[in-house]
Every structure is written in C-alpha cells, then in structure tokens.
Design a protein around this motif. Structure first.
Motif, PDB file in Angstrom:
ATOM      1  N   ALA A 132      28.163  42.741  45.554  1.00 39.45           N
ATOM      2  CA  ALA A 132      27.308  41.640  46.006  1.00 39.45           C
ATOM      3  C   ALA A 132      27.971  40.291  45.728  1.00 39.45           C
ATOM      4  CB  ALA A 132      25.947  41.719  45.324  1.00 39.45           C
ATOM      5  N   LEU A 133      28.618  40.174  44.598  1.00 35.69           N
ATOM      6  CA  LEU A 133      29.278  38.927  44.209  1.00 35.69           C
ATOM      7  C   LEU A 133      30.378  38.547  45.194  1.00 35.69           C
ATOM      8  CD1 LEU A 133      29.575  36.696  42.075  1.00 35.69           C
ATOM      9  CD2 LEU A 133      30.999  38.267  40.754  1.00 35.69           C
ATOM     10  N   ARG A 134      31.080  39.533  45.711  1.00 37.20           N
ATOM     11  CA  ARG A 134      32.180  39.264  46.647  1.00 37.20           C
ATOM     12  C   ARG A 134      31.717  38.538  47.902  1.00 37.20           C
ATOM     13  NH1 ARG A 134      35.359  44.731  47.383  1.00 37.20           N
ATOM     14  NH2 ARG A 134      36.264  43.438  49.005  1.00 37.20           N
ATOM     15  N   SER A 135      30.444  38.641  48.248  1.00 39.55           N
ATOM     16  CA  SER A 135      29.947  37.998  49.470  1.00 39.55           C
ATOM     17  C   SER A 135      29.331  36.629  49.216  1.00 39.55           C
ATOM     18  CB  SER A 135      28.921  38.911  50.155  1.00 39.55           C
ATOM     19  OG  SER A 135      27.749  39.016  49.367  1.00 39.55           O
ATOM     20  N   VAL A 136      29.350  36.153  47.988  1.00 40.45           N
ATOM     21  CA  VAL A 136      28.775  34.839  47.664  1.00 40.45           C
ATOM     22  C   VAL A 136      29.685  33.741  48.216  1.00 40.45           C
ATOM     23  CG1 VAL A 136      28.254  33.257  45.754  1.00 40.45           C
ATOM     24  CG2 VAL A 136      27.553  35.661  45.624  1.00 40.45           C
ATOM     25  N   PRO A 137      29.130  32.825  49.005  1.00 41.79           N
ATOM     26  CA  PRO A 137      29.949  31.728  49.546  1.00 41.79           C
ATOM     27  C   PRO A 137      30.613  30.913  48.428  1.00 41.79           C
ATOM     28  CG  PRO A 137      27.829  31.809  50.652  1.00 41.79           C
ATOM     29  CD  PRO A 137      27.747  32.769  49.487  1.00 41.79           C
ATOM     30  N   GLY A 138      31.906  30.684  48.565  1.00 42.51           N
ATOM     31  CA  GLY A 138      32.652  29.885  47.602  1.00 42.51           C
ATOM     32  C   GLY A 138      33.144  30.635  46.386  1.00 42.51           C
ATOM     33  N   PHE A 139      32.779  31.917  46.250  1.00 39.42           N
ATOM     34  CA  PHE A 139      33.245  32.707  45.109  1.00 39.42           C
ATOM     35  C   PHE A 139      34.734  32.993  45.255  1.00 39.42           C
ATOM     36  CE2 PHE A 139      34.257  36.985  43.478  1.00 39.42           C
ATOM     37  CZ  PHE A 139      34.072  36.748  42.121  1.00 39.42           C
ATOM     38  N   VAL A 140      35.488  32.834  44.151  1.00 32.12           N
ATOM     39  CA  VAL A 140      36.925  33.092  44.149  1.00 32.12           C
ATOM     40  C   VAL A 140      37.258  34.318  43.301  1.00 32.12           C
ATOM     41  CG1 VAL A 140      39.191  32.154  43.537  1.00 32.12           C
ATOM     42  CG2 VAL A 140      37.445  30.652  44.547  1.00 32.12           C
ATOM     43  N   ALA A 141      36.789  34.357  42.056  1.00 32.28           N
ATOM     44  CA  ALA A 141      37.168  35.443  41.149  1.00 32.28           C
ATOM     45  C   ALA A 141      36.226  35.505  39.960  1.00 32.28           C
ATOM     46  CB  ALA A 141      38.595  35.238  40.647  1.00 32.28           C
ATOM     47  N   LYS A 142      36.195  36.677  39.321  1.00 30.50           N
ATOM     48  CA  LYS A 142      35.465  36.851  38.064  1.00 30.50           C
ATOM     49  C   LYS A 142      36.324  37.645  37.105  1.00 30.50           C
ATOM     50  CE  LYS A 142      31.569  38.864  35.660  1.00 30.50           C
ATOM     51  NZ  LYS A 142      30.362  39.667  35.675  1.00 30.50           N
ATOM     52  N   THR A 143      36.373  37.218  35.854  1.00 27.25           N
ATOM     53  CA  THR A 143      36.959  37.988  34.763  1.00 27.25           C
ATOM     54  C   THR A 143      35.791  38.549  33.968  1.00 27.25           C
ATOM     55  OG1 THR A 143      38.902  36.563  34.657  1.00 27.25           O
ATOM     56  CG2 THR A 143      38.414  37.902  32.709  1.00 27.25           C
ATOM     57  N   TRP A 144      35.730  39.872  33.858  1.00 26.62           N
ATOM     58  CA  TRP A 144      34.621  40.557  33.191  1.00 26.62           C
ATOM     59  C   TRP A 144      34.875  40.599  31.692  1.00 26.62           C
ATOM     60  CZ3 TRP A 144      30.577  42.768  36.106  1.00 26.62           C
ATOM     61  CH2 TRP A 144      30.734  42.646  37.485  1.00 26.62           C
ATOM     62  N   LEU A 145      33.845  40.302  30.904  1.00 32.32           N
ATOM     63  CA  LEU A 145      33.953  40.274  29.446  1.00 32.32           C
ATOM     64  C   LEU A 145      32.955  41.246  28.827  1.00 32.32           C
ATOM     65  CD1 LEU A 145      33.939  36.387  29.048  1.00 32.32           C
ATOM     66  CD2 LEU A 145      35.938  37.892  29.166  1.00 32.32           C
ATOM     67  N   VAL A 146      33.371  41.964  27.802  1.00 33.45           N
ATOM     68  CA  VAL A 146      32.463  42.829  27.064  1.00 33.45           C
ATOM     69  C   VAL A 146      32.950  42.949  25.623  1.00 33.45           C
ATOM     70  CG1 VAL A 146      33.630  44.979  27.735  1.00 33.45           C
ATOM     71  CG2 VAL A 146      31.233  45.030  27.051  1.00 33.45           C
ATOM     72  N   ASP A 147      32.005  42.861  24.710  1.00 29.10           N
ATOM     73  CA  ASP A 147      32.283  43.045  23.287  1.00 29.10           C
ATOM     74  C   ASP A 147      31.033  43.648  22.661  1.00 29.10           C
ATOM     75  OD1 ASP A 147      33.353  42.991  20.729  1.00 29.10           O
ATOM     76  OD2 ASP A 147      32.806  40.899  20.400  1.00 29.10           O
ATOM     77  N   ARG A 148      30.993  44.942  22.610  1.00 27.12           N
ATOM     78  CA  ARG A 148      29.840  45.693  22.119  1.00 27.12           C
ATOM     79  C   ARG A 148      28.585  45.306  22.889  1.00 27.12           C
ATOM     80  NH1 ARG A 148      31.798  44.363  16.520  1.00 27.12           N
ATOM     81  NH2 ARG A 148      33.640  45.659  16.361  1.00 27.12           N
ATOM     82  N   TYR A 165      27.972  50.493  33.939  1.00 30.43           N
ATOM     83  CA  TYR A 165      29.096  50.427  34.865  1.00 30.43           C
ATOM     84  C   TYR A 165      28.686  50.535  36.335  1.00 30.43           C
ATOM     85  CZ  TYR A 165      33.602  51.128  37.023  1.00 30.43           C
ATOM     86  OH  TYR A 165      34.703  50.990  37.824  1.00 30.43           O
ATOM     87  N   ASP A 166      27.884  51.508  36.691  1.00 29.96           N
ATOM     88  CA  ASP A 166      27.518  51.680  38.098  1.00 29.96           C
ATOM     89  C   ASP A 166      26.783  50.453  38.627  1.00 29.96           C
ATOM     90  OD1 ASP A 166      28.738  54.150  38.216  1.00 29.96           O
ATOM     91  OD2 ASP A 166      26.875  55.276  37.911  1.00 29.96           O
ATOM     92  N   GLY A 167      25.883  49.912  37.843  1.00 30.41           N
ATOM     93  CA  GLY A 167      25.190  48.687  38.240  1.00 30.41           C
ATOM     94  C   GLY A 167      26.142  47.518  38.354  1.00 30.41           C
ATOM     95  N   ALA A 168      27.157  47.480  37.495  1.00 28.15           N
ATOM     96  CA  ALA A 168      28.145  46.408  37.554  1.00 28.15           C
ATOM     97  C   ALA A 168      28.985  46.494  38.818  1.00 28.15           C
ATOM     98  CB  ALA A 168      29.035  46.430  36.311  1.00 28.15           C
ATOM     99  N   VAL A 169      29.276  47.706  39.269  1.00 28.30           N
ATOM    100  CA  VAL A 169      30.021  47.880  40.525  1.00 28.30           C
ATOM    101  C   VAL A 169      29.194  47.340  41.686  1.00 28.30           C
ATOM    102  CG1 VAL A 169      30.958  49.571  42.148  1.00 28.30           C
ATOM    103  CG2 VAL A 169      31.431  49.790  39.700  1.00 28.30           C
ATOM    104  N   ASP A 170      27.915  47.655  41.714  1.00 28.65           N
ATOM    105  CA  ASP A 170      27.032  47.122  42.759  1.00 28.65           C
ATOM    106  C   ASP A 170      26.971  45.597  42.694  1.00 28.65           C
ATOM    107  OD1 ASP A 170      26.493  49.725  43.564  1.00 28.65           O
ATOM    108  OD2 ASP A 170      24.586  49.826  42.461  1.00 28.65           O
TER     109      ASP A 170
END
Length: 99
Positions: A27-43, A18-23
C-alpha cells in the motif's frame, strides 16, 4: 526531499507482524510522493524512516489512512511521528538520497 520518522510499540512479536507489514509495504508503494522506507525493529519497538519527494507529500501521508491505521490498530501503541527536512547534497554522497 522530506523525511518522516515514525515509531510505535507492540507486544506482538515482529515475526507475527510480517504478513501485515508486507501488505502495508504494498500500500505504501502507491502513496503519491513516496520514495523509500527503511524498516526498524528492536524487540517491542517498530517503525521506520520514510523519504518523500517533498514536505507536502509527507504531510499528506502523515495525515492519511495508512498512518491513521497505525494509530488505530489495537496491537500498536505509543505511535510517534516526527518530520525532518533532508539535506540532499550530503545524503547523495552517502547513498541516502537518489542522485
């Protein structure tokens, strides 16, 4: 718009990532052209659906340092990246694409 579907496996529990994912998210928020991400996890499977303003922005992200970091991270394996054109008019009807 253009979408990427990125998945990988990890033996590390999601809670420990989790902590690494927050970091990563910051970083992802500053990527040019990035709009959104839906996070997926299954075990042991993780990843997400990423939305970009266009194919060029998505491909620059795919070939850039954040995805390279996923591929090189010792806790992650089986990294897969697939790209998709987005049908924007239908996506707007279901709130998947900004109107």
């Amino acid at each position: 718009m253009y979408a990427l579907h990125i998945t990988f496996t990890s033996a590390v529990p999601a809670e420990a990532l989790y902590d690494g994912a927050v970091d990563f998210a910051e970083a992802l928020r500053s990527v040019p052209g990035f709009v959104a991400k839906t996070w997926l996890v299954d075990r042991s499977h993780h990843g997400g659906f990423y939305l970009f303003t266009d194919r060029a922005a998505a491909e620059a992200y795919r070939d850039g340092p954040l995805v390279a970091g996923l591929r090189e991270h010792p806790a992650f394996a089986d990294v897969e990246v697939r790209g998709w054109d987005v049908e924007e008019s239908l996506g707007a009807l279901t709130n998947a694409v900004p109107a």
